[in-house]
Design an enzyme around this catalytic site. Sequence first.
Site, PDB file in Angstrom:
ATOM      1  CD  GLU A 187      -3.255  -5.881   4.074  1.00 58.25           C
ATOM      2  OE1 GLU A 187      -4.137  -5.061   4.418  1.00 58.25           O
ATOM      3  OE2 GLU A 187      -2.053  -5.650   4.124  1.00 58.25           O
ATOM      4  CD  GLU A 196      -3.088  -1.013   2.144  1.00 55.39           C
ATOM      5  OE1 GLU A 196      -3.046  -0.094   2.963  1.00 55.39           O
ATOM      6  OE2 GLU A 196      -4.013  -1.820   2.064  1.00 55.39           O
TER       7      GLU A 196
HETATM    8  C1  GCO Z   1      -3.310  -1.964   5.378  1.00 52.51           C
HETATM    9  C2  GCO Z   1      -2.521  -2.551   6.206  1.00 52.51           C
HETATM   10  C3  GCO Z   1      -2.949  -3.390   7.303  1.00 52.51           C
HETATM   11  C4  GCO Z   1      -4.138  -2.961   8.076  1.00 52.51           C
HETATM   12  C5  GCO Z   1      -5.388  -3.501   7.495  1.00 52.51           C
HETATM   13  C6  GCO Z   1      -6.626  -3.084   8.246  1.00 52.51           C
HETATM   14  O1  GCO Z   1      -2.805  -2.538   4.404  1.00 52.51           O
HETATM   15  O2  GCO Z   1      -3.959  -0.986   5.613  1.00 52.51           O
HETATM   16  O3  GCO Z   1      -1.812  -3.369   5.375  1.00 52.51           O
HETATM   17  O4  GCO Z   1      -1.776  -3.263   8.003  1.00 52.51           O
HETATM   18  O5  GCO Z   1      -4.037  -3.376   9.381  1.00 52.51           O
HETATM   19  O6  GCO Z   1      -5.519  -3.061   6.191  1.00 52.51           O
HETATM   20  O7  GCO Z   1      -6.719  -1.709   8.260  1.00 52.51           O
END
Ligand code: GCO
Length: 450
Positions: free
Chosen positions: A359, A163
């Site tokens: 994710e 990200e």
């Molecule tokens: C994200 C992060 C995670 C977060 C998850 C929930 O990519 O934002 O990779 O670390 O914890 O997305 O918010």
Amino acid sequence: MAFQKDFVWGVSTSAYQIEGAWNEDGKGLSVWDVFTHEPKHIKDNSTGDVACDHYHRFREDVKLMKEMGIRAYRLSICWSRIFPNGVDEINEKGVKFYSDLFDLLLENGIEPYVTLFHWDYPYELQKKGGWLNDDSIQWFADYAAKVVELYSDRVKNFITFNEPQCFVGLGYYTGLDAPGLKVSRKEILQICHNVLKAHGAAVIAMRANAKQPIKIGYAPTGSSLYPKTESPEDIAATRKAFFACPPLNNGNFLWSISWWCDPVFLGRYPEDGLEMYKECLPEITEEDMKLISQPIDFYGQNVYNGKEVMAGEDGEPVFVPRKPGFPKTAIQWPVTPEALRWGPRFLYERYGVPIYITENGMSCHDTVSLDGKVHDPNRIDFLHRYLLELEKATDDGVPVDGYFHWSLMDNFEWICGYADRFGLVYVDFETQERILKDSAYWYKEWIEAH
Ligand code: GCO
């Protein structure tokens, strides 16, 4: 079509959110260590100093994964655990921690997917300007080379960045995340360009140092959009909005998918962004674009929710307002399973590489019930709905190769601290006791059946 036979079913975490041991065994500071120790940044005033204490409890955590039937584990490496200063001197104890972890995972039949950078930038390098310093490209490439040299005898899958939209947008533009800066628009676009170049330089460095063929991916984020109906007009309008760059005066202008991904996969910045951002652009050379667009093996998309789009009378995209009382998670994110069908489809159409969902998950108000168990029917329903939509993407012919649930266990949710629980495993942050939630057992059955 359904999920292919060797579909990768996994869970995801990141170093700062679970490891703890923030100042042990020679680890250097990261920007998140410093940021959380400053007042007022984190809603519950917590830090990741201990988090899930995974650094000391990783054996127990691998055992839990095994119990859950997990086949793959996406984790990140804390750069300053390997290089306390970000460059040069190596910390052998940090090297050994990940080495032992990888051995144990493989002994248990769990394939590691390693993210090089999930936001915890070495503080010593931040002092030199971090991603705003042009040297940051080489620093990252050197770190990537070392990680691959150390572990690619065993690890076959790597991801450069998690990200970038967030660690650049929130870290350097809105200042909500570490390192908490608010630089100018011109500087922020320079940072984007440096991060993209660092990605490309790392890909070259990794391929050059790999001890066996490795797969390399990139894991950006971005709002997933899905069409209101399956009419060709709605689909076309959604596609258009999906890859549009927001105007510079939109606070979200750094969140586009195309600005971060067209350079990587297509070797050019998107035209609309180039036009809208022209006053603030850094120098962009043909050589830069060649560097950035090194061929990679997969697109890792983090997908939590999306927005519905339809075609207006003129065919242009119109965002459909959410219905009153729409479903949402504890962190207030809408529940929109369709995002997991249409996101992969649009991304594959444009970029042409296999997709992993790196994710996806939700936060719930999880507690331990009187019977000592953690019942989380909302998470089970969420997972089920999203996975059914992901299956539709595979039915549509999209090569989706894997799914990593966020997260293995409750952990330090950045500025929300410990208030939001995303895990399949419940963690009591006072005792460090772990309890498999109902959803962990549900996911196990799902994996066995698919
Ligand atoms: C994200 C992060 C995670 C977060 C998850 C929930 O990519 O934002 O990779 O670390 O914890 O997305 O918010």
